[in-house]
Design a protein around this motif. Structure first.
Motif, mmCIF file in Angstrom:
data_model
loop_
_atom_site.group_PDB
_atom_site.id
_atom_site.type_symbol
_atom_site.label_atom_id
_atom_site.label_comp_id
_atom_site.label_asym_id
_atom_site.label_seq_id
_atom_site.Cartn_x
_atom_site.Cartn_y
_atom_site.Cartn_z
ATOM 1 N N ILE A 360 -9.568 2.744 5.606
ATOM 2 C CA ILE A 360 -10.089 4.039 5.573
ATOM 3 C C ILE A 360 -9.361 5.247 6.033
ATOM 4 O O ILE A 360 -9.446 6.443 5.441
ATOM 5 N N MET A 361 -8.472 4.866 7.035
ATOM 6 C CA MET A 361 -7.728 5.947 7.751
ATOM 7 C C MET A 361 -6.128 6.279 7.497
ATOM 8 O O MET A 361 -5.562 7.161 7.877
ATOM 9 N N SER A 362 -5.359 5.440 6.883
ATOM 10 C CA SER A 362 -4.138 5.480 6.671
ATOM 11 C C SER A 362 -3.911 5.321 5.161
ATOM 12 O O SER A 362 -3.967 4.410 4.288
ATOM 13 N N VAL A 363 -3.495 6.636 4.601
ATOM 14 C CA VAL A 363 -2.955 6.648 3.175
ATOM 15 C C VAL A 363 -1.939 5.814 2.862
ATOM 16 O O VAL A 363 -1.825 5.197 1.902
ATOM 17 N N GLN A 364 -0.953 5.634 3.591
ATOM 18 C CA GLN A 364 0.341 4.696 3.421
ATOM 19 C C GLN A 364 -0.084 3.317 3.376
ATOM 20 O O GLN A 364 0.507 2.577 2.439
ATOM 21 N N PHE A 365 -1.113 2.850 4.072
ATOM 22 C CA PHE A 365 -1.657 1.449 4.076
ATOM 23 C C PHE A 365 -2.252 1.444 2.597
ATOM 24 O O PHE A 365 -1.897 0.285 2.276
ATOM 25 N N ARG A 366 -3.150 2.279 2.120
ATOM 26 C CA ARG A 366 -3.666 2.075 0.931
ATOM 27 C C ARG A 366 -2.604 1.831 -0.246
ATOM 28 O O ARG A 366 -2.796 1.337 -1.131
ATOM 29 N N ILE A 367 -1.514 3.063 -0.220
ATOM 30 C CA ILE A 367 -0.762 2.936 -1.208
ATOM 31 C C ILE A 367 0.200 1.746 -1.115
ATOM 32 O O ILE A 367 0.057 0.882 -2.145
ATOM 33 N N THR A 368 0.560 1.121 -0.011
ATOM 34 C CA THR A 368 1.366 -0.167 -0.048
ATOM 35 C C THR A 368 0.405 -1.243 -0.542
ATOM 36 O O THR A 368 0.671 -2.310 -1.007
ATOM 37 N N PHE A 369 -0.767 -1.214 0.055
ATOM 38 C CA PHE A 369 -1.833 -2.520 -0.545
ATOM 39 C C PHE A 369 -1.973 -2.477 -1.957
ATOM 40 O O PHE A 369 -1.933 -3.476 -2.518
ATOM 41 N N ASN A 370 -2.011 -1.413 -2.501
ATOM 42 C CA ASN A 370 -2.272 -1.358 -4.075
ATOM 43 C C ASN A 370 -0.992 -1.830 -4.484
ATOM 44 O O ASN A 370 -0.926 -2.475 -5.663
ATOM 45 N N LYS A 371 0.259 -1.444 -4.172
ATOM 46 C CA LYS A 371 1.557 -1.824 -4.521
ATOM 47 C C LYS A 371 1.538 -3.351 -4.538
ATOM 48 O O LYS A 371 2.141 -4.062 -5.270
ATOM 49 N N VAL A 372 1.218 -3.968 -3.190
ATOM 50 C CA VAL A 372 1.287 -5.555 -3.000
ATOM 51 C C VAL A 372 0.472 -6.218 -3.858
ATOM 52 O O VAL A 372 1.093 -7.293 -4.372
#
Length: 402
Positions: A360-372
């Motif tokens: 919900i709160m981390s853009v970088q986490f969402r981007i890396t999650f999609n990449k992983v």
């Protein structure tokens, strides 16, 4: 509680009631005092739901934290000390929930009536309970150590930028992680020594049953229960209550620093924009600084939420533990013990929720999650504007200044 039933004393009865759900009734005495707290009804009302709810939370929480570890240890994320500490917390949370699953199956999900009492209180289960109690203390101390380190680390980053460059390094962070998992093991040695597995004989209608229970060891009860008393004070006060106080102070510092940063940003925003327009240059650089500032604030907010939720879970346990040390066994049995399962589910929920907060709160986490997970192309195809906006706002997490 007073009196004995078939050689089973009050401590054994409390063990049975807490860890198996088997209820025992002591002979009534005319001079028996009223309990210090009346939480027994609350305990009995929640107990039927605890097993199933805990199992769902443990399974989902284990999956969520494995995803946390996978994403936070990715090459795009692991360059930031904060993410390494969050990875260490995720590992501790996984260990807590994996170890809790057999505990909850044995105590809450298996049919008590279809099992012999020897099976429910076997030697093997006694070994598991001895490990479970001490392992829980170890991992709990790991979580407190790392969460406190997280708060102090972030405070240094946002308030002492110059010191952060030399103090908040990857090498030092790895030392903190190593100590966070080693020191709690050493601190739990007194509890290992204070507890033992004892053999008891339970008289049934048709036979005598040999069972095994966890009790305070002879060493703990010697010298007027010196080790027992030191143990209670050490774990309830110094390793639970005091860290919660310190964590509260640093969380307050972070909230205050975030508020001051926002106020300063508002005051200088217009002046900086006017100067950039007058010079006719520096607009792009100002935009990059603004994006980094927004990212720093978002990261701090995320960590504040994590710290507050941790305190909401741990502070009640710390207060009750300290009161148990002050008022003794009667308070523990009447007030602390009936709330044990509810405090357990609160701790399990706290261990499971970080993944949701990151998403919900981390853009970088969402981007890396999609990449992983390989979903970046899917997101780009169906939500191109969303992905573009996130990538524009994302700041690489490879600097201790973030």
């Amino acid at each position: 509680m007073s009196g004995e039933i078939a050689g089973i004393n009050s401590e054994d009865i409390e063990y049975f009631e807490n860890y198996t759900g088997v209820s025992f009734t002591l002979p009534e005495e005319s001079n028996e005092s009223l309990p210090m707290c009346n939480f027994q009804g609350l305990k009995e009302g929640y107990k039927p739901f605890h097993g199933y709810l805990s199992m769902v939370v443990c399974v989902l929480g284990t999956l969520f934290n494995l995803l946390n570890i996978l994403v936070l240890s990715h090459k795009d994320m692991r360059g930031n000390p904060i993410n390494l500490i969050l990875t260490g917390i995720a590992v501790a949370d996984v260990l807590v929930m994996i170890e809790y699953i057999p505990f909850i199956i044995h105590n809450n999900l298996l049919d008590e009536n279809s099992r012999r009492i020897e099976d429910r209180f076997s030697w093997g289960w006694g070994i598991f309970m001895w490990v479970h109690v001490n392992f829980t203390i170890i991992i709990h101390n790991v979580s407190i150590w790392l969460t406190l380190s997280l708060a102090i680390w972030r405070f240094i980053m946002i308030r002492h930028h110059v010191l952060a460059v030399t103090l908040c390094t990857i090498a030092r962070c790895k030392i903190v992680l190593f100590m966070g998992y080693v020191v709690p093991v050493i601190l739990t040695i007194p509890n290992f020594l204070a507890m033992s597995i004892e053999e008891k004989v339970q008289e049934l209608e048709d036979r005598n049953a040999t069972i095994y229970v966890i009790q305070w060891s002879k060493l703990a009860e010697s010298r007027n229960k010196l080790l027992y008393r030191l143990n209670v004070w050490f774990y309830s006060f110094f390793l639970k209550f005091v860290p919660c106080i310190v964590l509260t102070v640093f969380t307050g510092f972070l909230i205050r620093a975030l508020y001051q940063a926002e106020e300063n940003s508002k005051r200088i925003k217009n002046g900086t924009s006017d100067k950039a327009q007058q010079r006719g240059q520096g607009g792009e650089q100002a935009g990059q600084v603004s994006r980094r500032k927004r990212h720093t604030d978002r990261t701090t907010r995320l960590l504040i939420v994590i710290l507050v939720l941790f305190l909401l879970t741990e502070f009640p346990q710390g207060i009750l533990g300290m009161l148990s040390a002050i008022f003794g066994d009667e308070f523990f049995l009447d007030c602390y013990s009936p709330l044990g399962e509810m405090m357990d589910i609160m701790a399990l929920l706290n261990c499971s929720i970080n993944f949701v907060l990151f998403c919900i709160m981390s853009v970088q986490f969402r981007i890396t999650f999609n990449k992983v997970l390989g979903t970046k192309e899917f997101m780009a195809k169906h939500f191109s504007s969303y992905v573009a906006r996130n990538e524009a706002e994302a700041i690489p997490l490879n600097s201790c200044k973030n």
